[in-house]
Design an enzyme around this catalytic site. Structure first.
Site, PDB file in Angstrom:
ATOM      1  N   ARG A 110      41.514  29.527  47.812  1.00 57.43           N
ATOM      2  CA  ARG A 110      40.301  29.461  47.004  1.00 57.43           C
ATOM      3  C   ARG A 110      39.665  28.275  47.494  1.00 57.43           C
ATOM      4  NH1 ARG A 110      39.631  30.662  41.708  1.00 57.43           N
ATOM      5  NH2 ARG A 110      40.975  32.590  40.779  1.00 57.43           N
ATOM      6  N   ASN A 148      52.656  38.126  45.824  1.00 58.07           N
ATOM      7  CA  ASN A 148      51.647  37.008  45.821  1.00 58.07           C
ATOM      8  C   ASN A 148      52.112  35.796  45.518  1.00 58.07           C
ATOM      9  OD1 ASN A 148      49.689  35.157  44.750  1.00 58.07           O
ATOM     10  ND2 ASN A 148      48.381  36.487  44.668  1.00 58.07           N
ATOM     11  N   GLY A 193      52.118  38.757  41.676  1.00 56.82           N
ATOM     12  CA  GLY A 193      52.530  37.512  41.752  1.00 56.82           C
ATOM     13  C   GLY A 193      53.258  36.652  40.392  1.00 56.82           C
ATOM     14  N   THR A 195      41.683  35.165  38.994  1.00 57.19           N
ATOM     15  CA  THR A 195      40.428  36.260  39.152  1.00 57.19           C
ATOM     16  C   THR A 195      40.268  37.095  37.919  1.00 57.19           C
ATOM     17  OG1 THR A 195      41.315  36.347  41.635  1.00 57.19           O
ATOM     18  CG2 THR A 195      39.614  37.823  40.939  1.00 57.19           C
ATOM     19  N   ARG A 226      43.061  25.185  45.101  1.00 56.38           N
ATOM     20  CA  ARG A 226      44.004  24.616  43.779  1.00 56.38           C
ATOM     21  C   ARG A 226      45.241  24.985  44.080  1.00 56.38           C
ATOM     22  NH1 ARG A 226      41.849  28.832  39.217  1.00 56.38           N
ATOM     23  NH2 ARG A 226      39.882  27.798  39.461  1.00 56.38           N
ATOM     24  N   HIS A 227      45.666  25.966  45.002  1.00 60.68           N
ATOM     25  CA  HIS A 227      47.139  26.271  45.164  1.00 60.68           C
ATOM     26  C   HIS A 227      47.404  26.469  46.690  1.00 60.68           C
ATOM     27  CE1 HIS A 227      45.399  30.072  44.614  1.00 60.68           C
ATOM     28  NE2 HIS A 227      45.739  30.173  43.341  1.00 60.68           N
ATOM     29  N   HIS A 249      47.030  42.719  39.704  1.00 56.55           N
ATOM     30  CA  HIS A 249      46.497  41.888  38.340  1.00 56.55           C
ATOM     31  C   HIS A 249      47.271  42.047  37.123  1.00 56.55           C
ATOM     32  CE1 HIS A 249      44.377  38.430  36.758  1.00 56.55           C
ATOM     33  NE2 HIS A 249      44.094  38.219  37.837  1.00 56.55           N
ATOM     34  N   ARG A 277      52.193  18.332  41.931  1.00 53.86           N
ATOM     35  CA  ARG A 277      52.756  16.860  42.123  1.00 53.86           C
ATOM     36  C   ARG A 277      52.232  16.444  43.820  1.00 53.86           C
ATOM     37  NH1 ARG A 277      57.514  14.605  39.995  1.00 53.86           N
ATOM     38  NH2 ARG A 277      57.269  15.207  37.779  1.00 53.86           N
ATOM     39  N   GLU A 335      41.041  47.616  46.118  1.00 55.84           N
ATOM     40  CA  GLU A 335      42.314  47.129  45.189  1.00 55.84           C
ATOM     41  C   GLU A 335      41.644  47.353  43.688  1.00 55.84           C
ATOM     42  OE1 GLU A 335      44.409  43.520  45.742  1.00 55.84           O
ATOM     43  OE2 GLU A 335      44.704  43.316  43.732  1.00 55.84           O
ATOM     44  N   ASP A 361      50.857  32.787  45.477  1.00 57.16           N
ATOM     45  CA  ASP A 361      50.061  31.685  44.942  1.00 57.16           C
ATOM     46  C   ASP A 361      50.953  30.563  44.153  1.00 57.16           C
ATOM     47  OD1 ASP A 361      48.081  32.824  46.487  1.00 57.16           O
ATOM     48  OD2 ASP A 361      47.014  33.509  44.775  1.00 57.16           O
ATOM     49  N   HIS A 405      46.076  33.927  48.218  1.00 61.10           N
ATOM     50  CA  HIS A 405      44.437  33.402  47.693  1.00 61.10           C
ATOM     51  C   HIS A 405      43.969  32.134  48.452  1.00 61.10           C
ATOM     52  CE1 HIS A 405      40.846  34.028  44.668  1.00 61.10           C
ATOM     53  NE2 HIS A 405      40.703  33.639  45.650  1.00 61.10           N
ATOM     54  N   GLU A 453      43.751  36.882  50.693  1.00 59.80           N
ATOM     55  CA  GLU A 453      42.851  37.350  49.301  1.00 59.80           C
ATOM     56  C   GLU A 453      41.886  36.037  49.377  1.00 59.80           C
ATOM     57  OE1 GLU A 453      44.901  38.031  45.676  1.00 59.80           O
ATOM     58  OE2 GLU A 453      43.014  36.940  44.785  1.00 59.80           O
TER      59      GLU A 453
HETATM   60  N1  PXP Z   1      45.231  41.125  43.112  1.00 62.37           N
HETATM   61  C1  PXP Z   1      44.343  40.256  43.130  1.00 62.37           C
HETATM   62  C2  PXP Z   1      43.043  40.621  43.550  1.00 62.37           C
HETATM   63  C3  PXP Z   1      44.460  39.160  42.366  1.00 62.37           C
HETATM   64  O1  PXP Z   1      43.352  37.943  42.420  1.00 62.37           O
HETATM   65  C4  PXP Z   1      45.696  38.699  41.859  1.00 62.37           C
HETATM   66  C5  PXP Z   1      45.808  37.476  41.240  1.00 62.37           C
HETATM   67  O2  PXP Z   1      45.828  36.306  42.101  1.00 62.37           O
HETATM   68  C6  PXP Z   1      46.657  39.783  41.981  1.00 62.37           C
HETATM   69  C7  PXP Z   1      46.543  40.786  42.415  1.00 62.37           C
HETATM   70  C8  PXP Z   1      48.192  39.286  41.379  1.00 62.37           C
HETATM   71  O3  PXP Z   1      47.927  38.982  40.148  1.00 62.37           O
HETATM   72  P1  PXP Z   1      49.278  38.662  39.227  1.00 62.37           P
HETATM   73  O4  PXP Z   1      49.630  37.115  39.721  1.00 62.37           O
HETATM   74  O5  PXP Z   1      48.686  38.768  37.792  1.00 62.37           O
HETATM   75  O6  PXP Z   1      50.345  39.233  39.466  1.00 62.37           O
END
Ligand code: PXP
Length: 238
Positions: free
Chosen positions: A44, A6, A212, A100, A48-49, A190, A17, A150, A8, A42, A69
């Site tokens: 959003r 991920n 991520g 999330t 934001r990112h 996550h 910045r 997931e 993001d 993701h 996502e």
């Molecule tokens: N899976 C989902 C559904 C998420 O929302 C996130 C965070 O954006 C991740 C995985 C990755 O989580 P982390 O950044 O904590 O590794």
């Protein structure tokens, strides 16, 4: 087990910045070069990112799997239907959250999610639902037509005592086995890092992990290529 990264938080740093760099698309190219199985971002509602430009460019650039996502809002659904990622992962989204915070509340929006999933299926886009490791929720997810679940690993990742970690891991393991038994593929993510990933790998019931924060932040010290390679070697048991 497969590994998707991920990206993001590369975009988080850029948006801090409002600069043109660091570019999450460049990060994705490096991750692919190291050999990851896919890239996740993701988009959003508050942008934001990740920005709209990123998802269109990623679609054109990625050679592996692109997992978009997103919250199931009409604005983002329309963008996703234009982008046609390889997988859509639906997550709950709150503006005030830092990240999330938990799985989707499937039961309260069953009909809406079912309709949303079929809109993606009309475009041959498979759908994953981000859920808590709960049998009832997984059963309903299957009924409304998703292809993957997931499993939210955040509670497991935040557990501090040995007992708590074991309980949360068992919940994930049982949920994954149940989901597999009813024909769902199981991703997980996550809060996974270079340590807590190890028991998850041993479960043998997870198709793919999405990671991520731990990898992108480690990249600040050792470089992205090395940070990704270290995680990839763990996931692939090298
Ligand atoms: N899976 C989902 C559904 C998420 O929302 C996130 C965070 O954006 C991740 C995985 C990755 O989580 P982390 O950044 O904590 O590794």
């Amino acid at each position: 087990m497969k590994l998707s990264i991920n990206i993001d938080h590369v975009a988080t740093l850029r948006q801090q910045r409002r600069e043109k760099y660091p570019d999450p698309v460049s990060a994705a190219i490096i991750c692919e070069k190291v050999g990851v199985d896919g890239i996740v971002c993701h988009l959003r509602e508050d942008r934001r990112h990740i920005q709209d430009r990123d998802v269109f460019l990623l679609r054109d650039t990625l050679k592996t799997k692109f997992d978009l996502e997103m919250g199931a809002s009409e604005e983002i659904i329309k963008i996703a239907l234009q982008v046609v990622p390889d997988l859509v992962t639906l997550v709950p989204e709150k503006r005030e959250e830092l990240t999330t915070e938990g799985g989707l509340n499937i039961l309260s929006q069953k009909d809406y999610l079912k309709k949303t999933i079929s809109r993606f299926h009309e475009k041959n886009i498979p759908v994953s639902l981000f859920v808590e490791p709960d049998k009832n929720v997984i059963e309903v997810s299957k009924l409304i037509g998703c292809d993957f679940v997931e499993l939210h690993t955040g509670v497991y990742a935040n557990a501090t005592t040995k007992e708590e970690i074991e309980i949360k891991l068992k919940q994930i393991s049982e949920a994954a086995q149940f989901a597999n038994s009813i024909g769902l593929k199981v991703n997980a993510g996550h809060g996974l890092d270079y340590t807590n990933i190890l028991p998850i790998i041993k479960l043998n019931s997870i198709y793919e992990v999405s990671i991520g924060y731990s990898v992108i932040t480690r990249a600040l010290f050792v470089g992205l290529e090395k940070a990704v390679r270290e995680m990839l070697n763990l996931v692939k048991g090298i």
